[in-house]
Design a protein around this motif. Structure first.
Motif, PDB file in Angstrom:
ATOM      1  N   LYS A   1       3.522   6.266   2.155  1.00  0.00           N
ATOM      2  CA  LYS A   1       3.953   4.884   2.386  1.00  0.00           C
ATOM      3  C   LYS A   1       5.462   4.802   2.614  1.00  0.00           C
ATOM      4  O   LYS A   1       6.222   5.659   2.152  1.00  0.00           O
ATOM      5  CB  LYS A   1       3.542   4.012   1.213  1.00  0.00           C
ATOM      6  CG  LYS A   1       2.025   4.018   1.001  1.00  0.00           C
ATOM      7  CD  LYS A   1       1.573   2.810   0.272  1.00  0.00           C
ATOM      8  CE  LYS A   1       0.076   2.793   0.081  1.00  0.00           C
ATOM      9  NZ  LYS A   1      -0.706   2.683   1.276  1.00  0.00           N
ATOM     10  N   ILE A   2       5.860   3.753   3.324  1.00  0.00           N
ATOM     11  CA  ILE A   2       7.273   3.550   3.645  1.00  0.00           C
ATOM     12  C   ILE A   2       8.138   3.560   2.390  1.00  0.00           C
ATOM     13  O   ILE A   2       9.187   4.213   2.371  1.00  0.00           O
ATOM     14  CB  ILE A   2       7.484   2.238   4.435  1.00  0.00           C
ATOM     15  CG1 ILE A   2       6.978   2.401   5.870  1.00  0.00           C
ATOM     16  CG2 ILE A   2       8.949   1.833   4.435  1.00  0.00           C
ATOM     17  CD1 ILE A   2       7.132   1.160   6.724  1.00  0.00           C
ATOM     18  N   HIS A   3       7.720   2.856   1.333  1.00  0.00           N
ATOM     19  CA  HIS A   3       8.569   2.788   0.135  1.00  0.00           C
ATOM     20  C   HIS A   3       8.768   4.166  -0.494  1.00  0.00           C
ATOM     21  O   HIS A   3       9.819   4.452  -1.052  1.00  0.00           O
ATOM     22  CB  HIS A   3       8.032   1.768  -0.883  1.00  0.00           C
ATOM     23  CG  HIS A   3       6.790   2.204  -1.584  1.00  0.00           C
ATOM     24  ND1 HIS A   3       5.536   2.000  -1.074  1.00  0.00           N
ATOM     25  CD2 HIS A   3       6.625   2.851  -2.772  1.00  0.00           C
ATOM     26  CE1 HIS A   3       4.648   2.508  -1.910  1.00  0.00           C
ATOM     27  NE2 HIS A   3       5.265   3.033  -2.947  1.00  0.00           N
TER      28      HIS A   3
ATOM     29  N   PRO B   1      14.663   0.552   3.186  1.00  0.00           N
ATOM     30  CA  PRO B   1      13.329   0.301   3.740  1.00  0.00           C
ATOM     31  C   PRO B   1      13.320  -0.547   5.011  1.00  0.00           C
ATOM     32  O   PRO B   1      12.524  -0.318   5.905  1.00  0.00           O
ATOM     33  CB  PRO B   1      12.589  -0.402   2.607  1.00  0.00           C
ATOM     34  CG  PRO B   1      13.293   0.037   1.375  1.00  0.00           C
ATOM     35  CD  PRO B   1      14.727   0.216   1.770  1.00  0.00           C
ATOM     36  N   ARG B   2      14.223  -1.529   5.112  1.00  0.00           N
ATOM     37  CA  ARG B   2      14.194  -2.393   6.300  1.00  0.00           C
ATOM     38  C   ARG B   2      14.565  -1.615   7.563  1.00  0.00           C
ATOM     39  O   ARG B   2      14.064  -1.911   8.633  1.00  0.00           O
ATOM     40  CB  ARG B   2      15.080  -3.618   6.107  1.00  0.00           C
ATOM     41  CG  ARG B   2      16.544  -3.336   5.976  1.00  0.00           C
ATOM     42  CD  ARG B   2      17.312  -4.631   5.656  1.00  0.00           C
ATOM     43  NE  ARG B   2      18.697  -4.344   5.441  1.00  0.00           N
ATOM     44  CZ  ARG B   2      19.659  -4.697   6.278  1.00  0.00           C
ATOM     45  NH1 ARG B   2      19.380  -5.377   7.359  1.00  0.00           N
ATOM     46  NH2 ARG B   2      20.909  -4.378   6.022  1.00  0.00           N
ATOM     47  N   PHE B   3      15.439  -0.618   7.458  1.00  0.00           N
ATOM     48  CA  PHE B   3      15.764   0.227   8.610  1.00  0.00           C
ATOM     49  C   PHE B   3      14.646   1.233   8.860  1.00  0.00           C
ATOM     50  O   PHE B   3      14.323   1.557   9.993  1.00  0.00           O
ATOM     51  CB  PHE B   3      17.073   0.983   8.389  1.00  0.00           C
ATOM     52  CG  PHE B   3      18.280   0.111   8.334  1.00  0.00           C
ATOM     53  CD1 PHE B   3      18.588  -0.762   9.363  1.00  0.00           C
ATOM     54  CD2 PHE B   3      19.121   0.163   7.235  1.00  0.00           C
ATOM     55  CE1 PHE B   3      19.710  -1.571   9.305  1.00  0.00           C
ATOM     56  CE2 PHE B   3      20.243  -0.649   7.161  1.00  0.00           C
ATOM     57  CZ  PHE B   3      20.531  -1.518   8.206  1.00  0.00           C
TER      58      PHE B   3
ATOM     59  N   ILE C   1      12.629   2.501  12.331  1.00  0.00           N
ATOM     60  CA  ILE C   1      12.777   3.903  12.736  1.00  0.00           C
ATOM     61  C   ILE C   1      11.407   4.573  12.831  1.00  0.00           C
ATOM     62  O   ILE C   1      11.128   5.294  13.796  1.00  0.00           O
ATOM     63  CB  ILE C   1      13.715   4.649  11.760  1.00  0.00           C
ATOM     64  CG1 ILE C   1      15.146   4.144  11.924  1.00  0.00           C
ATOM     65  CG2 ILE C   1      13.645   6.158  11.985  1.00  0.00           C
ATOM     66  CD1 ILE C   1      16.095   4.577  10.822  1.00  0.00           C
ATOM     67  N   LEU C   2      10.543   4.330  11.867  1.00  0.00           N
ATOM     68  CA  LEU C   2       9.197   4.917  11.901  1.00  0.00           C
ATOM     69  C   LEU C   2       8.402   4.397  13.095  1.00  0.00           C
ATOM     70  O   LEU C   2       7.653   5.149  13.723  1.00  0.00           O
ATOM     71  CB  LEU C   2       8.458   4.653  10.592  1.00  0.00           C
ATOM     72  CG  LEU C   2       8.925   5.497   9.418  1.00  0.00           C
ATOM     73  CD1 LEU C   2       8.363   4.960   8.108  1.00  0.00           C
ATOM     74  CD2 LEU C   2       8.565   6.961   9.603  1.00  0.00           C
ATOM     75  N   HIS C   3       8.587   3.139  13.426  1.00  0.00           N
ATOM     76  CA  HIS C   3       7.924   2.583  14.604  1.00  0.00           C
ATOM     77  C   HIS C   3       8.390   3.318  15.864  1.00  0.00           C
ATOM     78  O   HIS C   3       7.586   3.683  16.720  1.00  0.00           O
ATOM     79  CB  HIS C   3       8.194   1.083  14.712  1.00  0.00           C
ATOM     80  CG  HIS C   3       7.544   0.440  15.887  1.00  0.00           C
ATOM     81  ND1 HIS C   3       6.188   0.251  15.970  1.00  0.00           N
ATOM     82  CD2 HIS C   3       8.067  -0.029  17.048  1.00  0.00           C
ATOM     83  CE1 HIS C   3       5.897  -0.313  17.132  1.00  0.00           C
ATOM     84  NE2 HIS C   3       7.026  -0.493  17.792  1.00  0.00           N
ATOM     85  N   GLN C   4       9.678   3.554  15.963  1.00  0.00           N
ATOM     86  CA  GLN C   4      10.227   4.287  17.107  1.00  0.00           C
ATOM     87  C   GLN C   4       9.724   5.738  17.118  1.00  0.00           C
ATOM     88  O   GLN C   4       9.351   6.267  18.161  1.00  0.00           O
ATOM     89  CB  GLN C   4      11.758   4.250  17.069  1.00  0.00           C
ATOM     90  CG  GLN C   4      12.394   4.838  18.301  1.00  0.00           C
ATOM     91  CD  GLN C   4      13.903   4.674  18.304  1.00  0.00           C
ATOM     92  OE1 GLN C   4      14.503   4.121  17.387  1.00  0.00           O
ATOM     93  NE2 GLN C   4      14.532   5.163  19.355  1.00  0.00           N
TER      94      GLN C   4
END
Length: 152
Positions: free
Chosen positions: A27-29, A39-41, A45-48
């Motif tokens: 998970k992102i967290h 986390p907001r960045f 970044i993970l989407h990219q």
């Protein structure tokens, strides 16, 4: 040629996803906490990185991020070029900028040195995979554990 914070975060995110590959989606967290990434960045970044084919995502309670290919198939250079563009020690050696940016054009004594530096740096990044970094971290941890055992 310093890399952007975004590029450093991207490298660390792929590294963390790779480290957890045997555990299933991460998970992102958990990535953010392990690699000190806001986390907001990280979400952007993970989407990219997903669009670039480095990671894939799974939805749901058991979802998260996984590598899109084996860690041994992803080089540091691949990620850097995807996030930053070409790896260049100076802008004037970019093939499309050679004649426009440098007033010395082909008379520049530094050009061969810049190109040698570019080849050397690219070689290091392109020949270092995410798997190599995982193995380096494991070796570092092993040496640190050994020192603690011997000093106690």
């Amino acid at each position: 040629m310093p890399f952007s914070q975004k590029c450093q975060y991207a490298l660390r995110a792929v590294f963390e996803v790779a480290k957890q590959a045997n555990e299933g989606p991460i998970k992102i967290h958990a990535i953010a906490a392990a690699q000190a990434i806001p986390p907001r960045f990280l979400a952007a970044i993970l989407h990219q990185l997903k669009r670039g084919g480095f990671v894939q995502s799974r939805r749901g309670a058991e979802g998260g991020y996984l590598l899109a290919k084996d860690a041994s198939q992803i080089s540091v250079g691949d990620i850097i070029r995807f996030i930053e563009g070409p790896i260049l020690p100076v802008a004037c050696i970019a093939s499309d900028q050679q004649t426009t940016e440098c007033p010395l054009n082909t008379q520049c004594v530094f050009m061969s040195m810049w190109k040698d530096a570019q080849r050397a740096v690219k070689s290091v990044y392109d020949n270092t995979t995410i798997q190599d970094l995982i193995e380096r971290e494991a070796a570092m941890t092993s040496r640190a554990d050994c020192k603690l055992t011997h000093s106690a």
